[in-house]
Design a protein around this motif. Structure first.
Motif, PDB file in Angstrom:
ATOM      1  N   ASN A  40      41.810  53.921  41.852  1.00 58.42           N
ATOM      2  CA  ASN A  40      42.894  53.016  42.220  1.00 58.42           C
ATOM      3  C   ASN A  40      42.478  51.554  42.075  1.00 58.42           C
ATOM      4  O   ASN A  40      43.226  50.725  41.531  1.00 58.42           O
ATOM      5  CB  ASN A  40      43.330  53.298  43.656  1.00 58.42           C
ATOM      6  N   LEU A  41      41.262  51.218  42.525  1.00 60.11           N
ATOM      7  CA  LEU A  41      40.779  49.841  42.388  1.00 60.11           C
ATOM      8  C   LEU A  41      40.633  49.453  40.920  1.00 60.11           C
ATOM      9  O   LEU A  41      41.017  48.345  40.515  1.00 60.11           O
ATOM     10  CB  LEU A  41      39.453  49.687  43.124  1.00 60.11           C
ATOM     11  N   ASN A  42      40.055  50.341  40.120  1.00 63.20           N
ATOM     12  CA  ASN A  42      39.898  50.036  38.697  1.00 63.20           C
ATOM     13  C   ASN A  42      41.254  49.854  38.016  1.00 63.20           C
ATOM     14  O   ASN A  42      41.412  49.002  37.136  1.00 63.20           O
ATOM     15  CB  ASN A  42      39.107  51.144  38.010  1.00 63.20           C
ATOM     16  N   HIS A  43      42.217  50.637  38.426  1.00 66.29           N
ATOM     17  CA  HIS A  43      43.552  50.495  37.853  1.00 66.29           C
ATOM     18  C   HIS A  43      44.170  49.152  38.229  1.00 66.29           C
ATOM     19  O   HIS A  43      44.816  48.494  37.390  1.00 66.29           O
ATOM     20  CB  HIS A  43      44.437  51.644  38.330  1.00 66.29           C
ATOM     21  N   ARG A  44      43.972  48.723  39.459  1.00 65.47           N
ATOM     22  CA  ARG A  44      44.494  47.426  39.874  1.00 65.47           C
ATOM     23  C   ARG A  44      43.826  46.278  39.132  1.00 65.47           C
ATOM     24  O   ARG A  44      44.487  45.312  38.726  1.00 65.47           O
ATOM     25  CB  ARG A  44      44.329  47.265  41.387  1.00 65.47           C
ATOM     26  N   ALA A  58      37.923  39.635  44.137  1.00 61.68           N
ATOM     27  CA  ALA A  58      37.825  40.479  45.336  1.00 61.68           C
ATOM     28  C   ALA A  58      37.903  41.963  44.981  1.00 61.68           C
ATOM     29  O   ALA A  58      37.114  42.778  45.471  1.00 61.68           O
ATOM     30  CB  ALA A  58      38.928  40.102  46.324  1.00 61.68           C
ATOM     31  N   LEU A  59      38.861  42.313  44.115  1.00 62.46           N
ATOM     32  CA  LEU A  59      38.977  43.719  43.721  1.00 62.46           C
ATOM     33  C   LEU A  59      37.755  44.193  42.953  1.00 62.46           C
ATOM     34  O   LEU A  59      37.286  45.322  43.139  1.00 62.46           O
ATOM     35  CB  LEU A  59      40.238  43.914  42.877  1.00 62.46           C
ATOM     36  N   THR A  60      37.222  43.321  42.076  1.00 61.88           N
ATOM     37  CA  THR A  60      36.021  43.697  41.325  1.00 61.88           C
ATOM     38  C   THR A  60      34.843  43.918  42.260  1.00 61.88           C
ATOM     39  O   THR A  60      34.059  44.866  42.090  1.00 61.88           O
ATOM     40  CB  THR A  60      35.705  42.616  40.292  1.00 61.88           C
ATOM     41  N   ALA A  61      34.691  43.032  43.265  1.00 64.59           N
ATOM     42  CA  ALA A  61      33.599  43.194  44.225  1.00 64.59           C
ATOM     43  C   ALA A  61      33.748  44.493  45.011  1.00 64.59           C
ATOM     44  O   ALA A  61      32.777  45.241  45.210  1.00 64.59           O
ATOM     45  CB  ALA A  61      33.550  41.989  45.163  1.00 64.59           C
ATOM     46  N   ARG A  62      34.970  44.790  45.465  1.00 61.89           N
ATOM     47  CA  ARG A  62      35.190  46.031  46.218  1.00 61.89           C
ATOM     48  C   ARG A  62      34.956  47.250  45.341  1.00 61.89           C
ATOM     49  O   ARG A  62      34.366  48.244  45.787  1.00 61.89           O
ATOM     50  CB  ARG A  62      36.610  46.044  46.765  1.00 61.89           C
ATOM     51  N   ALA A  63      35.412  47.176  44.089  1.00 65.98           N
ATOM     52  CA  ALA A  63      35.184  48.310  43.189  1.00 65.98           C
ATOM     53  C   ALA A  63      33.700  48.504  42.911  1.00 65.98           C
ATOM     54  O   ALA A  63      33.204  49.638  42.844  1.00 65.98           O
ATOM     55  CB  ALA A  63      35.957  48.092  41.881  1.00 65.98           C
ATOM     56  N   THR A  64      32.956  47.412  42.755  1.00 67.71           N
ATOM     57  CA  THR A  64      31.509  47.519  42.511  1.00 67.71           C
ATOM     58  C   THR A  64      30.801  48.136  43.707  1.00 67.71           C
ATOM     59  O   THR A  64      29.939  49.016  43.559  1.00 67.71           O
ATOM     60  CB  THR A  64      30.939  46.130  42.212  1.00 67.71           C
ATOM     61  N   VAL A  76      28.403  53.159  46.246  1.00 68.41           N
ATOM     62  CA  VAL A  76      28.370  54.233  47.252  1.00 68.41           C
ATOM     63  C   VAL A  76      28.648  55.582  46.599  1.00 68.41           C
ATOM     64  O   VAL A  76      27.991  56.595  46.896  1.00 68.41           O
ATOM     65  CB  VAL A  76      29.393  53.930  48.357  1.00 68.41           C
ATOM     66  N   LEU A  77      29.609  55.613  45.673  1.00 70.93           N
ATOM     67  CA  LEU A  77      29.955  56.866  45.009  1.00 70.93           C
ATOM     68  C   LEU A  77      28.785  57.378  44.171  1.00 70.93           C
ATOM     69  O   LEU A  77      28.501  58.586  44.158  1.00 70.93           O
ATOM     70  CB  LEU A  77      31.188  56.660  44.136  1.00 70.93           C
TER      71      LEU A  77
END
Length: 876
Positions: free
Chosen positions: A123-127, A152-158, A163-164
């Motif tokens: 979902n983050l990568n899609h956004r 912000a989205l890139t940081a959260r996705a990273t 973690v994944l």
């Protein structure tokens, strides 16, 4: 005091000295204080911003990510501990099971955590992808809010991706450790199985075993004393007596409940007067009887053991022995229960295995003895392990069990051979005329029960049914004789050469195989009787199909498919139980099932069974919806437009194609298949088309069109390229036509799509028949028309609507040309109907004396058929 106007005058320097200025009020100090305050405020604001940003970032972290992060460290510690423990030597099977029990929950949690995080990361990568990449340096600057949102989205996705990846890496380590545990267990099992100990002919084995028996008896005495002291320390004697009575009450209640439940089953087995049990009822009763026999004793033993453990009355070693006794009770109960359900030695009316009473009773008796021997060996093995007896005593126990099982098996085979020999002897004497009926009046034939009405189902009560069962039984016996003796000789050879573990394994598995064979037959018979005999073809099929809202043929197909799947599952399960674990525990099978259920990897793609099932369900529902929408357009929407019928059909067909393609694409996406890869494959295929695959692809696409639009269906009568016949098969390359002279003709599909095809039965099976008749000029045209219409109406294959018609087609040189046109119900019989009409027309024209010119050049003389020619014309 001086007045202000009378103050004395002082020099400037003296005036400053006399009235000094305070340091706090100096301009430098004030500037220092101002700079300090400003810097402090800036630092405070920055700190506040950092704290706010940190709290905001923590607030933005989803709870699923926090949950996985909090568990990762503990899970990594467990995995590290299991890996360190697995590196030690001398691990026993129980130690490996303990490591596996510690590792399995971690693997389950990691799998669940990965399943939670992957959708979040997608979902983050899609956004981020929707926002787009950063503009180039020479491009106009973008809005600051968009840049901030992207960062912000890139940081959260990273962070989430990190973690994944940690969870996936730990999951891979846990899976590898699980595989290592399985390999170690199998290697340990193999080493134990192939270990050579004592030969049964070695006297030292039996001497040492005999010497160890008193030691074990003393150990049992000490164990009982320790048990009494252990129980007395935790509960007074009266409490122990109360617990004992409670255990006896539990056992009595369980067996009383089994007796109560067994009574209606026994009454159902007897049936009403003159009524025989159906196959479904017999299989169901046998299954219920087996379940009751299997469940009572293990359930009672488990309840007693749980009661004693709840009061902490069993020390560890006694508890270990109790577990062994529970296993022995389970072996006897399940084995005897399954045999009773399959063989029914005392209730032949519900027996589903095709065996006679004598053979069924013999197999049940000897197999039960073998189960008791195996259960005794299991119980003694539990005592040996708990008391740590010398190895020769354990080896002697296993060898004795194997020898006893071999002796029981040999005795049972001799008894079966004796029955087989008696039957063969009786058959030979009957062939010689010396059967039982020739021995004298003392040998009485069995009384027939036909008068009781019990032979109405085809199962004669005069022994013929048993003779048929005996024949099948002895045929099966001949097939298993050779493997049986090979197995027994192998067991004896292993005992003689000192491989007692192999002998014990083979003998116990052979006994279990006998029980599982009867169980498999019962399960398969129950599946067939329930799904095939009852739902597919039985009298309940029509009612079941009506209740489900499907056609009986569809219900039959569904029942056969379900029965096949269930039988395959039953066979696999029975084979696994029969062959044994081979060093693999139940957790290994559970792990294998979970891996297959969760998914398997093919190349770089992971396919999950659940995704496949959901995609298939989505595909079926989507196709049904697409067809419903297509039908709705074709029936409700398009007829109300001004489009012609052909355009309406085209629009409806295109809507159906679009809906089907959309549903298929969505189902493929649900499976995780990348449509870009499919596009690459299609591009490569297009390159191949340019190198000579045009005709193949043309036929392939034409076949798809034929299968989708169905302008030609299997069973239609068509004419194409000079060939005429029935359509037998439509494939994606060619269509097979069976001509009327029974020749098979393969026609490429592209010819059927691009060429002209005559389909006689596309819309319906009716067809037109034309009968041409030439009559003389002196005939009454109305009479001819009535004769032709009468011939058509009298034929049963000619339809009354539309009615047959007669047309005067032409005035010939010497005849009037009439045509009879009529429609037959089935075009397949058009030639037969045309021939019948020719016969009928000829016969009625002769009766009406209406002439038919023989040849176009015949001279008309005004006579009728059958009249004598004028006298002057003969011999002219």
């Amino acid at each position: 005091m001086y007045p202000s106007s009378r103050l004395p005058a002082f020099p400037a320097g003296l005036r400053l000295a006399a009235a000094p200025v305070s340091p706090l009020r100096s301009p430098g100090f004030v500037r220092f204080i101002a700079r300090f305050v400003a810097r402090s405020m800036v630092v405070a604001l920055v700190a506040l911003a950092v704290l706010v940003g940190t709290s905001a970032s923590f607030a933005q972290i989803p709870p699923e990510q926090l949950q996985v992060q909090q568990k990762l460290e503990g899970q990594r510690a467990i995995v590290d501990g299991v890996e360190a423990a697995l590196g030690r030597d001398g691990l026993r099977s129980i130690d490996l099971d303990d490591l596996r029990n510690r590792l399995d929950p971690v693997r389950t949690d990691l799998t669940a955590g990965i399943a939670l995080l992957e959708p979040l990361l997608a979902n983050l990568n899609h956004r981020v992808k929707e926002i787009g990449a950063k503009p180039a340096e020479d491009a106009p600057p973008e809005d600051a809010s968009i840049t901030s949102e992207r960062d912000a989205l890139t940081a959260r996705a990273t962070e989430l991706d990190g973690v994944l990846k940690q969870a996936k890496l730990l999951k891979v380590r846990a899976d590898q450790l699980s595989d290592r545990i399985t390999s170690r267990r199998r290697a340990l099992f193999t080493d134990t199985l192939l270990a050579r100990s004592y030969s049964i002919f070695d006297p030292s084995l039996w001497l040492q075993a005999a010497a160890a028996v008193p030691v074990e008896l003393r150990g049992i005495n000490y164990l009982l004393s320790d048990w009494a002291a252990y129980a007395n320390a935790r509960m007074p004697f009266l409490g122990q007596v109360a617990v004992a009575f409670g255990a006896l009450a539990i056992v009595a209640l369980i067996f009383l409940a089994r007796s109560i439940l067994a009574r209606p089953l026994h009454r159902a087995e007897l049936g009403a007067e003159g009524e025989t049990l159906s196959r479904l009822r017999a299989c169901g009763l046998s299954a219920l009887v087996a379940i009751l026999r299997m469940a009572a004793a293990p359930l009672a033993a488990t309840a007693v053991l749980a009661l004693l453990n709840s009061f902490d009355l069993l020390p560890p070693r006694v508890n270990e022995i109790a577990q062994g006794i529970l296993l022995a009770i389970t072996i006897i109960a399940i084995g005897v229960g399954l045999l009773d359900g399959a063989l029914a030695p005392r209730e032949p009316q519900r027996r589903v295995v095709p065996l006679s009473d004598e053979i069924a009773g013999l197999i049940f008796r000897y197999t039960s003895i073998g189960l008791w021997i195996l259960a005794t060996a299991v119980t003694l093995g539990a005592f040996h392990r708990a008391l740590v007896v010398p190895v020769p005593l354990s080896v002697a126990t296993s060898a004795t069990m194997s020898l006893c099982l071999v002796l029981v098996a040999s005795r049972s085979m001799r008894a079966l051979n004796a029955l087989s020999g008696d039957t063969d002897e009786d058959e030979g004497k009957a062939a010689d005329g010396k059967g039982p009926e020739s021995r004298g009046p003392e040998i009485k034939a069995p009384e027939s029960k036909a008068s009781d009405g019990k032979a109405s189902d085809g199962k004669a009560s005069d022994g013929k049914a048993d003779d048929g069962r005996d024949a099948r039984s002895f045929t099966l016996l001949n097939w298993i004789k050779f493997p049986f003796w090979v197995l027994n000789l192998s067991i004896l050879g292993a005992l003689i050469t000192g491989y007692v573990s192999i002998a014990s394994f083979l003998s116990s598995r052979a006994l279990i195989a006998v029980v599982m064979a009867g169980t498999l037959y019962l399960v398969v018979a129950l599946i067939n009787s329930l799904f095939v005999d009852s739902l597919a073809t039985g009298p309940r099929a029509r009612h079941a199909a009506k209740a489900l809202g499907i056609r009986p043929a569809s219900l039959e197909l569904l029942s056969v498919l379900i029965a096949g799947v269930l039988k395959a599952v039953a066979i696999i399960g029975i084979v696994i139980v029969t062959v044994g674990t081979f060093g693999t525990s139940t957790s290994d099978f559970a792990d294998l099932a979970s891996r297959v259920t969760l998914g398997f990897t093919i190349g770089n793609s992971t396919v999950a069974i659940g995704d496949i099932l959901s995609a298939l369900l989505f595909l079926v529902i989507g196709i049904v919806i697409a067809r419903a929408v297509q039908r709705w357009f074709a029936v409700a929407i398009l007829p109300k437009t001004a489009f012609d019928q052909g355009l309406q059909n085209s629009i409806a067909t295109i809507i159906g194609y679009i809906g089907s393609i959309t549903v298929i694409a969505m189902a493929m996406g649900q499976l995780g298949l990348n449509l870009e890869n499919i596009a690459l494959v299609a591009g490569a295929l297009s390159v191949g088309i340019g190198f000579g695959l045009q005709s193949i692809v043309s036929n392939f696409v034409s076949g798809l069109i034929l299968l989708a639009e169905r302008p030609i269906r299997v069973g239609d009568t068509i004419a194409v390229k000079g060939e005429e016949g029935y359509v037998r098969r439509i494939s994606v390359r060619a269509t097979e036509i069976e001509t009327f002279d029974r020749a098979a003709v393969l026609i490429p599909n592209s010819d059927l799509i691009t060429g002209m095809v005559k389909n006689f039965t596309h819309a319906n099976t009716t067809g037109r028949v034309i009968v041409a008749v030439n009559v003389s000029y002196d005939a009454d045209a109305d009479e001819v028309r009535d004769i032709l219409i009468g011939c058509a109406c009298d034929h049963p294959q000619v339809l009354r609507s539309p009615p047959p018609r007669v047309f005067l087609m032409a005035f010939g040189d010497s005849y009037l040309k009439f045509e009879l046109r009529c429609v037959v119900a089935n075009v397949d019989y058009a030639l037969t109907v045309k021939s019948d009409l020719h016969f009928a027309v000829l016969d009625r024209l002769k009766t009406a004396k209406i002439g038919i010119p023989y040849t176009p050049w015949s001279i008309y003389r005004g006579g009728r058929i059958g009249e004598e020619p004028p006298a002057g014309d003969e011999g002219g």
